[in-house]
Write a protein that holds these residues in place. Structure first.
Motif, PDB file in Angstrom:
ATOM      1  N   LEU A   1       0.811  -1.215   0.000  1.00  0.00           N
ATOM      2  CA  LEU A   1       0.000   0.000   0.000  1.00  0.00           C
ATOM      3  C   LEU A   1       0.847   1.269   0.000  1.00  0.00           C
ATOM      4  O   LEU A   1       0.524   2.244  -0.689  1.00  0.00           O
ATOM      5  CB  LEU A   1      -0.921  -0.021   1.229  1.00  0.00           C
ATOM      6  CG  LEU A   1      -1.918   1.124   1.390  1.00  0.00           C
ATOM      7  CD1 LEU A   1      -2.976   1.064   0.303  1.00  0.00           C
ATOM      8  CD2 LEU A   1      -2.579   1.047   2.773  1.00  0.00           C
ATOM      9  N   THR A   2       1.929   1.268   0.749  1.00  0.00           N
ATOM     10  CA  THR A   2       2.641   2.521   1.019  1.00  0.00           C
ATOM     11  C   THR A   2       3.959   2.699   0.275  1.00  0.00           C
ATOM     12  O   THR A   2       4.391   3.836   0.061  1.00  0.00           O
ATOM     13  CB  THR A   2       2.934   2.653   2.528  1.00  0.00           C
ATOM     14  OG1 THR A   2       3.740   1.542   2.946  1.00  0.00           O
ATOM     15  CG2 THR A   2       1.639   2.666   3.328  1.00  0.00           C
ATOM     16  N   ARG A   3       4.604   1.611  -0.096  1.00  0.00           N
ATOM     17  CA  ARG A   3       5.947   1.764  -0.670  1.00  0.00           C
ATOM     18  C   ARG A   3       5.871   2.197  -2.128  1.00  0.00           C
ATOM     19  O   ARG A   3       5.141   1.621  -2.918  1.00  0.00           O
ATOM     20  CB  ARG A   3       6.748   0.467  -0.546  1.00  0.00           C
ATOM     21  CG  ARG A   3       8.233   0.637  -0.918  1.00  0.00           C
ATOM     22  CD  ARG A   3       9.039  -0.543  -0.470  1.00  0.00           C
ATOM     23  NE  ARG A   3       9.142  -0.596   0.982  1.00  0.00           N
ATOM     24  CZ  ARG A   3      10.135  -0.075   1.685  1.00  0.00           C
ATOM     25  NH1 ARG A   3      11.106   0.584   1.070  1.00  0.00           N
ATOM     26  NH2 ARG A   3      10.166  -0.207   2.991  1.00  0.00           N
ATOM     27  N   GLU A   4       6.628   3.218  -2.467  1.00  0.00           N
ATOM     28  CA  GLU A   4       6.722   3.673  -3.850  1.00  0.00           C
ATOM     29  C   GLU A   4       8.153   3.496  -4.330  1.00  0.00           C
ATOM     30  O   GLU A   4       9.102   3.620  -3.559  1.00  0.00           O
ATOM     31  CB  GLU A   4       6.271   5.131  -3.976  1.00  0.00           C
ATOM     32  CG  GLU A   4       4.789   5.323  -3.660  1.00  0.00           C
ATOM     33  CD  GLU A   4       4.286   6.717  -4.007  1.00  0.00           C
ATOM     34  OE1 GLU A   4       5.084   7.522  -4.538  1.00  0.00           O
ATOM     35  OE2 GLU A   4       3.106   6.992  -3.736  1.00  0.00           O
ATOM     36  N   GLY A   5       8.296   3.198  -5.610  1.00  0.00           N
ATOM     37  CA  GLY A   5       9.615   2.924  -6.153  1.00  0.00           C
ATOM     38  C   GLY A   5      10.528   4.141  -6.118  1.00  0.00           C
ATOM     39  O   GLY A   5      10.121   5.240  -6.487  1.00  0.00           O
ATOM     40  N   LYS A   6      11.769   3.931  -5.697  1.00  0.00           N
ATOM     41  CA  LYS A   6      12.766   5.003  -5.756  1.00  0.00           C
ATOM     42  C   LYS A   6      13.255   5.183  -7.194  1.00  0.00           C
ATOM     43  O   LYS A   6      13.664   6.262  -7.586  1.00  0.00           O
ATOM     44  CB  LYS A   6      13.939   4.662  -4.838  1.00  0.00           C
ATOM     45  CG  LYS A   6      13.567   4.662  -3.361  1.00  0.00           C
ATOM     46  CD  LYS A   6      14.734   4.230  -2.495  1.00  0.00           C
ATOM     47  CE  LYS A   6      14.334   4.169  -1.028  1.00  0.00           C
ATOM     48  NZ  LYS A   6      15.410   3.625  -0.167  1.00  0.00           N
ATOM     49  N   LYS A   7      13.197   4.090  -7.944  1.00  0.00           N
ATOM     50  CA  LYS A   7      13.545   4.141  -9.366  1.00  0.00           C
ATOM     51  C   LYS A   7      12.241   4.116 -10.175  1.00  0.00           C
ATOM     52  O   LYS A   7      11.241   3.567  -9.740  1.00  0.00           O
ATOM     53  CB  LYS A   7      14.417   2.938  -9.742  1.00  0.00           C
ATOM     54  CG  LYS A   7      15.715   2.823  -8.950  1.00  0.00           C
ATOM     55  CD  LYS A   7      16.740   3.839  -9.402  1.00  0.00           C
ATOM     56  CE  LYS A   7      18.047   3.697  -8.643  1.00  0.00           C
ATOM     57  NZ  LYS A   7      18.785   2.498  -9.014  1.00  0.00           N
ATOM     58  N   LYS A   8      12.279   4.687 -11.383  1.00  0.00           N
ATOM     59  CA  LYS A   8      11.050   4.818 -12.168  1.00  0.00           C
ATOM     60  C   LYS A   8      10.798   3.658 -13.123  1.00  0.00           C
ATOM     61  O   LYS A   8       9.660   3.327 -13.426  1.00  0.00           O
ATOM     62  CB  LYS A   8      11.086   6.132 -12.961  1.00  0.00           C
ATOM     63  CG  LYS A   8      10.952   7.367 -12.088  1.00  0.00           C
ATOM     64  CD  LYS A   8      10.806   8.621 -12.944  1.00  0.00           C
ATOM     65  CE  LYS A   8      10.530   9.847 -12.073  1.00  0.00           C
ATOM     66  NZ  LYS A   8      10.310  11.050 -12.899  1.00  0.00           N
ATOM     67  N   GLY A   9      11.886   3.052 -13.619  1.00  0.00           N
ATOM     68  CA  GLY A   9      11.738   2.038 -14.658  1.00  0.00           C
ATOM     69  C   GLY A   9      11.277   0.690 -14.136  1.00  0.00           C
ATOM     70  O   GLY A   9      11.014   0.503 -12.942  1.00  0.00           O
TER      71      GLY A   9
END
Length: 289
Positions: A151-159
């Motif tokens: 639910l909460t973690r978003e990627g530090k990298k975009k690809g």
């Protein structure tokens, strides 16, 4: 950003919904769809009419001068791994939910299906890097922890690098696992890694897509940005040929994904963010029994 209280509330909502679905829809189907590692000896008991004579224990029968049968039970314990794509493209959504929201909800339902069957569940959250590894464990608290991370973690990298996630899985797990890969599969180079993973694990892909991934609206000139590369382009969506080219590209990619999974001996499901994923999962589970 969600506040702590909002996160706790959302996790609780997902737990309640997941448990309800698991209890009413998936428990039997999940248990039947994913078999244990075989049968193990449990005990002997006196032979009764209808017992398979192949399972008579002749040594015990001779000792007691009476026929006894061997009883077996399924070696049930399984491990489920959720490989969840949290790259930048997962944050896209135009209808009921973002792709990431759908991945989170499906992951919660699958995770609690495993936990309710006393199986282990773990997760690899990935972008073009490994963002978070959660080793497989049993129990409600562990399931809630996975849901909270989804639910909460978003990627530090975009690809997106699906090959890296699959290789990481192979390197961190010794035993065969049920592996759900939840992604939009916007990565052109994961076929070889999937083939390797498919030989060791039972791999199921869940391709989550937004309706606009498939069909552009007739809305005039739009400026669009690729969430992963950052490239910006202007397109005229009032042009039928532009809309058709977009749709054709989506179907080509979907067909390519299907072929990659088929060649690897793996299953692939397609689920739109506006679709009832419960029906898709249930049909899949029943189809495997």
């Amino acid at each position: 950003m969600l506040t702590t209280s909002q996160i706790l509330k959302k996790v609780k909502e997902l737990e309640i919904k997941s448990k309800r679905l698991t209890r009413h829809l998936f428990t039997g189907e999940y248990h039947s769809a994913f078999k244990g590692r075989g049968m193990s000896f449990k005990e002997v008991r006196e032979y009764t009419a209808g017992d398979d004579i192949r399972f008579i224990d002749w040594n015990v029968s001779a000792r007691f001068n009476h026929p006894f049968s061997k009883l077996f039970e399924e070696e049930r314990e399984l491990t489920m791994m959720l490989l969840a794509d949290i790259s930048a493209s997962s944050l896209f959504g135009t209808v009921l939910a973002r792709k990431k929201d759908m991945v989170t909800e499906i992951g919660a339902v699958l995770g609690f299906s495993a936990i309710s069957n006393n199986d282990k569940v773990g997760s690899v959250l990935f972008s073009e890097d490994i963002e978070k590894y959660i080793p497989p464990k049993k129990g409600r608290d562990h399931g809630l922890y996975i849901v909270r991370e989804l639910l909460t973690r978003e990627g530090k990298k975009k690809g997106t690098d699906i090959s890296r996630a699959l290789r990481y899985l192979n390197n961190t797990t010794r035993q065969k696992c049920i592996v759900f890969v939840l992604s939009d599969f916007l990565d052109p180079g994961f076929a070889d890694a999937l083939r390797v993973a498919g030989k060791k694990h039972d791999v199921i892909g869940i391709k989550v897509y937004d309706p606009m991934d498939m069909q552009l609206p007739d809305a005039g000139v739009l400026e669009i940005e690729d969430a992963e590369s950052g490239q910006v382009a202007r397109i005229d969506t009032s042009d039928y040929l532009v809309r058709k080219a977009h749709q054709d590209a989506f179907f080509r990619h979907s067909e390519w994904c299907k072929q990659v999974f088929t060649r690897a001996g793996c299953d692939l499901l397609h689920i739109s963010t506006k679709e009832d994923y419960v029906k898709v999962l249930q049909k899949f589970f029943i189809g495997r029994t």
